[in-house]
Design a protein around this motif. Sequence first.
Motif, PDB file in Angstrom:
ATOM      1  N   THR A 159       0.680  -1.384  -0.106  1.00 54.09           N
ATOM      2  CA  THR A 159      -0.298  -0.278   0.485  1.00 54.09           C
ATOM      3  C   THR A 159       0.749   1.133  -0.196  1.00 54.09           C
ATOM      4  O   THR A 159       1.163   1.032   0.893  1.00 54.09           O
ATOM      5  CB  THR A 159      -1.174   0.023   1.519  1.00 54.09           C
ATOM      6  N   LEU A 160       1.148   2.166  -1.291  1.00 50.83           N
ATOM      7  CA  LEU A 160       1.283   3.169  -1.101  1.00 50.83           C
ATOM      8  C   LEU A 160       0.839   4.425  -0.451  1.00 50.83           C
ATOM      9  O   LEU A 160      -0.614   4.613  -0.501  1.00 50.83           O
ATOM     10  CB  LEU A 160       1.369   3.814  -2.485  1.00 50.83           C
ATOM     11  N   CYS A 161       0.980   4.615   0.808  1.00 49.03           N
ATOM     12  CA  CYS A 161       0.303   6.310   1.897  1.00 49.03           C
ATOM     13  C   CYS A 161       0.398   7.321   1.558  1.00 49.03           C
ATOM     14  O   CYS A 161       1.134   7.583   1.877  1.00 49.03           O
ATOM     15  CB  CYS A 161       0.573   5.297   3.197  1.00 49.03           C
ATOM     16  N   LEU A 162      -0.359   8.096   0.822  1.00 48.72           N
ATOM     17  CA  LEU A 162      -0.148   9.635   0.596  1.00 48.72           C
ATOM     18  C   LEU A 162      -1.015  10.285   1.350  1.00 48.72           C
ATOM     19  O   LEU A 162      -1.733   9.963   1.834  1.00 48.72           O
ATOM     20  CB  LEU A 162      -0.707   9.994  -0.767  1.00 48.72           C
ATOM     21  N   LEU A 163       0.495  11.564   2.403  1.00 48.39           N
ATOM     22  CA  LEU A 163       0.196  11.980   3.905  1.00 48.39           C
ATOM     23  C   LEU A 163      -0.241  13.562   3.457  1.00 48.39           C
ATOM     24  O   LEU A 163       0.416  14.088   2.526  1.00 48.39           O
ATOM     25  CB  LEU A 163       1.437  12.071   4.502  1.00 48.39           C
ATOM     26  N   ASP A 164      -1.153  14.225   3.974  1.00 47.83           N
ATOM     27  CA  ASP A 164      -1.519  15.019   3.766  1.00 47.83           C
ATOM     28  C   ASP A 164      -0.814  16.078   4.081  1.00 47.83           C
ATOM     29  O   ASP A 164       0.251  15.954   4.669  1.00 47.83           O
ATOM     30  CB  ASP A 164      -2.542  16.012   4.787  1.00 47.83           C
ATOM     31  N   ILE A 165      -0.219  17.503   3.481  1.00 52.50           N
ATOM     32  CA  ILE A 165       0.142  18.181   3.956  1.00 52.50           C
ATOM     33  C   ILE A 165      -0.661  19.840   3.620  1.00 52.50           C
ATOM     34  O   ILE A 165      -1.460  19.984   3.468  1.00 52.50           O
ATOM     35  CB  ILE A 165       0.704  19.263   2.395  1.00 52.50           C
ATOM     36  N   LYS A 166      -0.361  20.251   4.667  1.00 56.06           N
ATOM     37  CA  LYS A 166      -0.310  21.828   5.007  1.00 56.06           C
ATOM     38  C   LYS A 166      -0.346  23.269   4.878  1.00 56.06           C
ATOM     39  O   LYS A 166       0.636  23.667   5.611  1.00 56.06           O
ATOM     40  CB  LYS A 166      -0.798  22.202   6.256  1.00 56.06           C
ATOM     41  N   VAL A 167      -0.691  23.185   3.243  1.00 59.16           N
ATOM     42  CA  VAL A 167       0.145  24.696   2.627  1.00 59.16           C
ATOM     43  C   VAL A 167      -0.565  25.476   3.025  1.00 59.16           C
ATOM     44  O   VAL A 167       0.440  27.014   3.186  1.00 59.16           O
ATOM     45  CB  VAL A 167      -0.175  24.406   0.858  1.00 59.16           C
ATOM     46  N   LYS A 168      -1.140  25.806   3.275  1.00 52.73           N
ATOM     47  CA  LYS A 168      -2.040  27.382   3.390  1.00 52.73           C
ATOM     48  C   LYS A 168      -1.783  27.509   5.135  1.00 52.73           C
ATOM     49  O   LYS A 168      -1.762  29.149   5.705  1.00 52.73           O
ATOM     50  CB  LYS A 168      -3.390  27.363   3.240  1.00 52.73           C
ATOM     51  N   GLU A 169      -1.583  26.386   6.070  1.00 52.64           N
ATOM     52  CA  GLU A 169      -1.366  26.788   7.148  1.00 52.64           C
ATOM     53  C   GLU A 169       0.143  27.197   7.469  1.00 52.64           C
ATOM     54  O   GLU A 169       0.800  27.620   8.714  1.00 52.64           O
ATOM     55  CB  GLU A 169      -1.651  25.617   8.117  1.00 52.64           C
ATOM     56  N   GLN A 170       1.362  26.718   6.517  1.00 51.68           N
ATOM     57  CA  GLN A 170       2.749  26.724   6.806  1.00 51.68           C
ATOM     58  C   GLN A 170       3.251  27.512   4.979  1.00 51.68           C
ATOM     59  O   GLN A 170       2.015  27.064   3.839  1.00 51.68           O
ATOM     60  CB  GLN A 170       3.230  25.528   6.154  1.00 51.68           C
ATOM     61  N   SER A 171       4.204  28.266   5.301  1.00 53.47           N
ATOM     62  CA  SER A 171       4.522  28.416   4.271  1.00 53.47           C
ATOM     63  C   SER A 171       6.137  27.725   3.715  1.00 53.47           C
ATOM     64  O   SER A 171       5.819  26.228   4.231  1.00 53.47           O
ATOM     65  CB  SER A 171       5.793  30.102   5.096  1.00 53.47           C
ATOM     66  N   LEU A 172       5.448  27.991   1.995  1.00 53.16           N
ATOM     67  CA  LEU A 172       6.684  26.501   1.114  1.00 53.16           C
ATOM     68  C   LEU A 172       7.656  27.379   1.953  1.00 53.16           C
ATOM     69  O   LEU A 172       8.697  26.052   1.540  1.00 53.16           O
ATOM     70  CB  LEU A 172       6.019  27.369  -0.338  1.00 53.16           C
ATOM     71  N   GLU A 173       8.396  28.070   2.562  1.00 48.37           N
ATOM     72  CA  GLU A 173       9.652  28.134   3.273  1.00 48.37           C
ATOM     73  C   GLU A 173       9.865  26.843   4.042  1.00 48.37           C
ATOM     74  O   GLU A 173      11.078  26.277   4.301  1.00 48.37           O
ATOM     75  CB  GLU A 173      10.812  29.156   2.815  1.00 48.37           C
ATOM     76  N   ASN A 174       8.725  27.200   5.338  1.00 46.64           N
ATOM     77  CA  ASN A 174       8.695  25.837   5.836  1.00 46.64           C
ATOM     78  C   ASN A 174       8.636  24.434   5.913  1.00 46.64           C
ATOM     79  O   ASN A 174       9.544  23.642   6.636  1.00 46.64           O
ATOM     80  CB  ASN A 174       7.813  26.731   7.043  1.00 46.64           C
ATOM     81  N   LEU A 175       7.648  24.697   4.726  1.00 45.19           N
ATOM     82  CA  LEU A 175       7.706  23.261   4.380  1.00 45.19           C
ATOM     83  C   LEU A 175       9.302  22.837   3.693  1.00 45.19           C
ATOM     84  O   LEU A 175       9.329  21.430   4.130  1.00 45.19           O
ATOM     85  CB  LEU A 175       6.714  22.709   4.024  1.00 45.19           C
ATOM     86  N   ILE A 176       9.515  23.286   3.085  1.00 48.24           N
ATOM     87  CA  ILE A 176      10.908  22.918   2.408  1.00 48.24           C
ATOM     88  C   ILE A 176      12.078  22.689   2.864  1.00 48.24           C
ATOM     89  O   ILE A 176      12.838  21.396   2.741  1.00 48.24           O
ATOM     90  CB  ILE A 176      11.572  23.882   0.842  1.00 48.24           C
ATOM     91  N   ASN A 177      12.047  23.939   4.051  1.00 42.72           N
ATOM     92  CA  ASN A 177      12.996  23.440   4.912  1.00 42.72           C
ATOM     93  C   ASN A 177      13.722  23.066   6.553  1.00 42.72           C
ATOM     94  O   ASN A 177      14.394  22.764   6.920  1.00 42.72           O
ATOM     95  CB  ASN A 177      13.750  25.072   6.214  1.00 42.72           C
ATOM     96  N   SER A 178      12.186  21.892   6.004  1.00 43.23           N
ATOM     97  CA  SER A 178      12.024  20.942   7.027  1.00 43.23           C
ATOM     98  C   SER A 178      12.635  19.902   6.881  1.00 43.23           C
ATOM     99  O   SER A 178      12.328  18.760   7.105  1.00 43.23           O
ATOM    100  CB  SER A 178      10.554  20.482   7.921  1.00 43.23           C
ATOM    101  N   HIS A 179      13.108  19.879   4.715  1.00 43.25           N
ATOM    102  CA  HIS A 179      13.371  18.505   4.113  1.00 43.25           C
ATOM    103  C   HIS A 179      12.756  17.270   4.460  1.00 43.25           C
ATOM    104  O   HIS A 179      13.212  16.259   4.608  1.00 43.25           O
ATOM    105  CB  HIS A 179      15.238  18.328   5.085  1.00 43.25           C
TER     106      HIS A 179
END
Length: 240
Positions: A159-179
């Motif tokens: 099974t491939l599980c696709l996990l939710d992301i919260k783009v509106k709640e976080q900045s794109l930079e924060n998501l990227i910097n979290s690696h």
Amino acid sequence: MFYLIGLGLGDAKDITVKGLEVVRRCSRVYLEAYTSILTVGKEVLEEFYGRKLILADREEVEQEADNILKDADISDVAFLVVGDPFGATTHSDLILRATKLGISYRVIHNASIMNAVGCCGLQLYKFGETVSIVFWTDTWRPESFFDKVKKNRQNGMHTLCLLDIKVKEQSLENLINSHREDTLCWLSQGWSRRPESCSGHFAANVCCGLGRTITLLNYHRRQHASTGDGDAKFVFHTRK
């Protein structure tokens, strides 16, 4: 012409040569920014493509699609999607809308997690139905993913599980910097939300499988980092 262009899974250089040629000649270029993200920001993409990009969030894509398709019958308009263009049903809807309006379209495919997951050592033809695991809220706790995982397991499928992301709640930079470390670790966190009827043996096997996948993906990532190759640095592809 309306173009749906896949960007692949890594950074700016993962776009195909064919896709890049189209991007550079289009009158408008949209970047879909809610089903997934790359490991680089919009500015890096713009520098490499040599074009300004228009960010398109969920509301604009799903409720104001006519604005995206405007004048695509008399000029070239591109819509960029992380992974492959048909990784989300929203993008299929854009094609249906374009067809209804009499607008010609073309799809330029790219790699997506649907095939890149093979890097974990599991055979692609052994995967069953893919599931999405969304973030729970106090009033919304869907558990339908559990039944699908259970069914896949009973059929001897991965099974491939696709996990939710919260783009509106976080900045794109924060998501990227979290690696993506938080995203990878969230696999076990997400599975801890399983229904109480789940047996301990079943849960242990699934978590073990997820842990092995994370280990292999991290190894894959370190190999690329050690060679200075940023492409495919982060393999997990998340979408809402």
